[in-house]
Design a protein around this motif. Structure first.
Motif, PDB file in Angstrom:
ATOM      1  N   ALA A  15      74.956  14.797 -16.813  1.00  0.00           N
ATOM      2  CA  ALA A  15      76.400  14.867 -17.061  1.00  0.00           C
ATOM      3  C   ALA A  15      76.849  13.706 -17.946  1.00  0.00           C
ATOM      4  O   ALA A  15      77.629  13.901 -18.881  1.00  0.00           O
ATOM      5  CB  ALA A  15      77.158  14.857 -15.741  1.00  0.00           C
ATOM      6  N   MET A  16      76.346  12.511 -17.680  1.00  0.00           N
ATOM      7  CA  MET A  16      76.734  11.342 -18.476  1.00  0.00           C
ATOM      8  C   MET A  16      76.193  11.442 -19.900  1.00  0.00           C
ATOM      9  O   MET A  16      76.849  11.051 -20.855  1.00  0.00           O
ATOM     10  CB  MET A  16      76.246  10.048 -17.830  1.00  0.00           C
ATOM     11  CG  MET A  16      76.943   9.697 -16.534  1.00  0.00           C
ATOM     12  SD  MET A  16      78.717   9.431 -16.729  1.00  0.00           S
ATOM     13  CE  MET A  16      79.394  11.044 -16.383  1.00  0.00           C
ATOM     14  N   ARG A  17      75.012  12.016 -20.053  1.00  0.00           N
ATOM     15  CA  ARG A  17      74.421  12.190 -21.375  1.00  0.00           C
ATOM     16  C   ARG A  17      75.251  13.165 -22.213  1.00  0.00           C
ATOM     17  O   ARG A  17      75.345  13.039 -23.420  1.00  0.00           O
ATOM     18  CB  ARG A  17      72.990  12.730 -21.215  1.00  0.00           C
ATOM     19  CG  ARG A  17      72.149  12.659 -22.444  1.00  0.00           C
ATOM     20  CD  ARG A  17      70.706  13.088 -22.202  1.00  0.00           C
ATOM     21  NE  ARG A  17      70.103  12.373 -21.100  1.00  0.00           N
ATOM     22  CZ  ARG A  17      69.415  12.949 -20.101  1.00  0.00           C
ATOM     23  NH1 ARG A  17      69.232  14.259 -20.082  1.00  0.00           N
ATOM     24  NH2 ARG A  17      68.906  12.223 -19.140  1.00  0.00           N
ATOM     25  N   ASN A  18      75.863  14.149 -21.554  1.00  0.00           N
ATOM     26  CA  ASN A  18      76.642  15.172 -22.252  1.00  0.00           C
ATOM     27  C   ASN A  18      78.131  14.864 -22.323  1.00  0.00           C
ATOM     28  O   ASN A  18      78.891  15.654 -22.871  1.00  0.00           O
ATOM     29  CB  ASN A  18      76.436  16.532 -21.576  1.00  0.00           C
ATOM     30  CG  ASN A  18      75.039  17.054 -21.801  1.00  0.00           C
ATOM     31  OD1 ASN A  18      74.551  17.050 -22.921  1.00  0.00           O
ATOM     32  ND2 ASN A  18      74.395  17.484 -20.743  1.00  0.00           N
ATOM     33  N   LEU A  19      78.547  13.731 -21.777  1.00  0.00           N
ATOM     34  CA  LEU A  19      79.958  13.356 -21.799  1.00  0.00           C
ATOM     35  C   LEU A  19      80.344  12.944 -23.215  1.00  0.00           C
ATOM     36  O   LEU A  19      79.850  11.957 -23.745  1.00  0.00           O
ATOM     37  CB  LEU A  19      80.227  12.210 -20.825  1.00  0.00           C
ATOM     38  CG  LEU A  19      81.673  11.754 -20.692  1.00  0.00           C
ATOM     39  CD1 LEU A  19      82.527  12.879 -20.101  1.00  0.00           C
ATOM     40  CD2 LEU A  19      81.766  10.522 -19.828  1.00  0.00           C
ATOM     41  N   ALA A  20      81.201  13.738 -23.806  1.00  0.00           N
ATOM     42  CA  ALA A  20      81.631  13.448 -25.180  1.00  0.00           C
ATOM     43  C   ALA A  20      82.678  12.342 -25.168  1.00  0.00           C
ATOM     44  O   ALA A  20      83.433  12.187 -24.223  1.00  0.00           O
ATOM     45  CB  ALA A  20      82.224  14.706 -25.802  1.00  0.00           C
ATOM     46  N   SER A  21      82.697  11.567 -26.239  1.00  0.00           N
ATOM     47  CA  SER A  21      83.754  10.569 -26.343  1.00  0.00           C
ATOM     48  C   SER A  21      85.052  11.294 -26.681  1.00  0.00           C
ATOM     49  O   SER A  21      85.064  12.443 -27.062  1.00  0.00           O
ATOM     50  CB  SER A  21      83.410   9.545 -27.415  1.00  0.00           C
ATOM     51  OG  SER A  21      83.313  10.177 -28.666  1.00  0.00           O
ATOM     52  N   LEU A  37      96.095  11.925 -15.168  1.00  0.00           N
ATOM     53  CA  LEU A  37      96.360  11.277 -16.442  1.00  0.00           C
ATOM     54  C   LEU A  37      95.160  11.473 -17.346  1.00  0.00           C
ATOM     55  O   LEU A  37      94.082  11.831 -16.892  1.00  0.00           O
ATOM     56  CB  LEU A  37      96.661   9.786 -16.254  1.00  0.00           C
ATOM     57  CG  LEU A  37      95.662   8.945 -15.462  1.00  0.00           C
ATOM     58  CD1 LEU A  37      94.600   8.363 -16.357  1.00  0.00           C
ATOM     59  CD2 LEU A  37      96.408   7.837 -14.765  1.00  0.00           C
ATOM     60  N   THR A  38      95.376  11.261 -18.631  1.00  0.00           N
ATOM     61  CA  THR A  38      94.258  11.305 -19.568  1.00  0.00           C
ATOM     62  C   THR A  38      93.803   9.878 -19.824  1.00  0.00           C
ATOM     63  O   THR A  38      94.607   8.950 -19.843  1.00  0.00           O
ATOM     64  CB  THR A  38      94.652  11.975 -20.901  1.00  0.00           C
ATOM     65  OG1 THR A  38      95.772  11.286 -21.456  1.00  0.00           O
ATOM     66  CG2 THR A  38      94.998  13.432 -20.709  1.00  0.00           C
ATOM     67  N   VAL A  39      92.519   9.711 -19.976  1.00  0.00           N
ATOM     68  CA  VAL A  39      91.942   8.393 -20.251  1.00  0.00           C
ATOM     69  C   VAL A  39      91.078   8.509 -21.504  1.00  0.00           C
ATOM     70  O   VAL A  39      90.516   9.559 -21.786  1.00  0.00           O
ATOM     71  CB  VAL A  39      91.110   7.846 -19.064  1.00  0.00           C
ATOM     72  CG1 VAL A  39      91.985   7.622 -17.857  1.00  0.00           C
ATOM     73  CG2 VAL A  39      89.956   8.759 -18.717  1.00  0.00           C
ATOM     74  N   SER A  40      90.983   7.420 -22.240  1.00  0.00           N
ATOM     75  CA  SER A  40      90.201   7.454 -23.472  1.00  0.00           C
ATOM     76  C   SER A  40      88.819   6.826 -23.297  1.00  0.00           C
ATOM     77  O   SER A  40      88.029   6.815 -24.223  1.00  0.00           O
ATOM     78  CB  SER A  40      90.952   6.740 -24.600  1.00  0.00           C
ATOM     79  OG  SER A  40      91.222   5.418 -24.225  1.00  0.00           O
ATOM     80  N   SER A  41      88.546   6.332 -22.106  1.00  0.00           N
ATOM     81  CA  SER A  41      87.243   5.729 -21.869  1.00  0.00           C
ATOM     82  C   SER A  41      86.777   6.007 -20.443  1.00  0.00           C
ATOM     83  O   SER A  41      87.490   5.733 -19.480  1.00  0.00           O
ATOM     84  CB  SER A  41      87.322   4.217 -22.085  1.00  0.00           C
ATOM     85  OG  SER A  41      86.068   3.619 -21.828  1.00  0.00           O
ATOM     86  N   VAL A  42      85.583   6.560 -20.334  1.00  0.00           N
ATOM     87  CA  VAL A  42      84.926   6.797 -19.045  1.00  0.00           C
ATOM     88  C   VAL A  42      83.528   6.214 -19.170  1.00  0.00           C
ATOM     89  O   VAL A  42      82.821   6.484 -20.130  1.00  0.00           O
ATOM     90  CB  VAL A  42      84.833   8.296 -18.714  1.00  0.00           C
ATOM     91  CG1 VAL A  42      84.076   8.528 -17.425  1.00  0.00           C
ATOM     92  CG2 VAL A  42      86.216   8.923 -18.648  1.00  0.00           C
ATOM     93  N   THR A  43      83.143   5.396 -18.209  1.00  0.00           N
ATOM     94  CA  THR A  43      81.845   4.728 -18.252  1.00  0.00           C
ATOM     95  C   THR A  43      81.089   4.964 -16.963  1.00  0.00           C
ATOM     96  O   THR A  43      81.662   4.888 -15.878  1.00  0.00           O
ATOM     97  CB  THR A  43      82.038   3.204 -18.445  1.00  0.00           C
ATOM     98  OG1 THR A  43      82.799   2.992 -19.628  1.00  0.00           O
ATOM     99  CG2 THR A  43      80.715   2.489 -18.548  1.00  0.00           C
ATOM    100  N   SER A  44      79.808   5.248 -17.063  1.00  0.00           N
ATOM    101  CA  SER A  44      78.952   5.351 -15.892  1.00  0.00           C
ATOM    102  C   SER A  44      78.746   3.949 -15.329  1.00  0.00           C
ATOM    103  O   SER A  44      78.304   3.048 -16.035  1.00  0.00           O
ATOM    104  CB  SER A  44      77.613   5.967 -16.304  1.00  0.00           C
ATOM    105  OG  SER A  44      76.700   5.915 -15.242  1.00  0.00           O
ATOM    106  N   LEU A  45      79.084   3.754 -14.063  1.00  0.00           N
ATOM    107  CA  LEU A  45      79.002   2.436 -13.443  1.00  0.00           C
ATOM    108  C   LEU A  45      77.681   2.236 -12.711  1.00  0.00           C
ATOM    109  O   LEU A  45      77.031   1.215 -12.861  1.00  0.00           O
ATOM    110  CB  LEU A  45      80.177   2.248 -12.486  1.00  0.00           C
ATOM    111  CG  LEU A  45      80.349   0.895 -11.849  1.00  0.00           C
ATOM    112  CD1 LEU A  45      80.553  -0.183 -12.907  1.00  0.00           C
ATOM    113  CD2 LEU A  45      81.530   0.914 -10.894  1.00  0.00           C
ATOM    114  N   CYS A  46      77.288   3.209 -11.893  1.00  0.00           N
ATOM    115  CA  CYS A  46      76.010   3.113 -11.182  1.00  0.00           C
ATOM    116  C   CYS A  46      75.523   4.503 -10.813  1.00  0.00           C
ATOM    117  O   CYS A  46      76.274   5.460 -10.818  1.00  0.00           O
ATOM    118  CB  CYS A  46      76.123   2.215  -9.950  1.00  0.00           C
ATOM    119  SG  CYS A  46      77.239   2.820  -8.691  1.00  0.00           S
TER     120      CYS A  46
END
Length: 74
Positions: A15-21, A37-46
């Motif tokens: 899922a993280m590999r396919n997460l588009a920016s 809400l919409t966010v412009s940045s999502v990061t895999s934490l652990c």
């Protein structure tokens, strides 16, 4: 309370590999108390447990809804 299925590590990596920016939607709540809400940045934490990191402004109704489940922001 809904019983959520745990995400397997391989599934989370895919899922993280396919997460588009761009933008993503973060939502919480149920029925009429749903906030998002919409966010412009999502990061895999652990990976264990699978966690994502997003920044939410503390003045947002969604921020309150995330911290205090069941609260209704009027």
């Amino acid at each position: 309370m809904t019983d959520f299925r745990s995400v397997e590590a391989a599934e989370f990596r895919l899922a993280m590999r396919n997460l588009a920016s761009g933008v993503a939607i973060v939502a919480t709540g149920t029925e009429t108390a749903r906030r998002g809400l919409t966010v412009s940045s999502v990061t895999s934490l652990c990976m264990d447990p699978p966690c994502l990191l997003v920044g939410v402004n503390s003045s947002s109704e969604t921020h309150t809804a995330i911290l205090v489940p069941g609260i209704r922001a009027e």
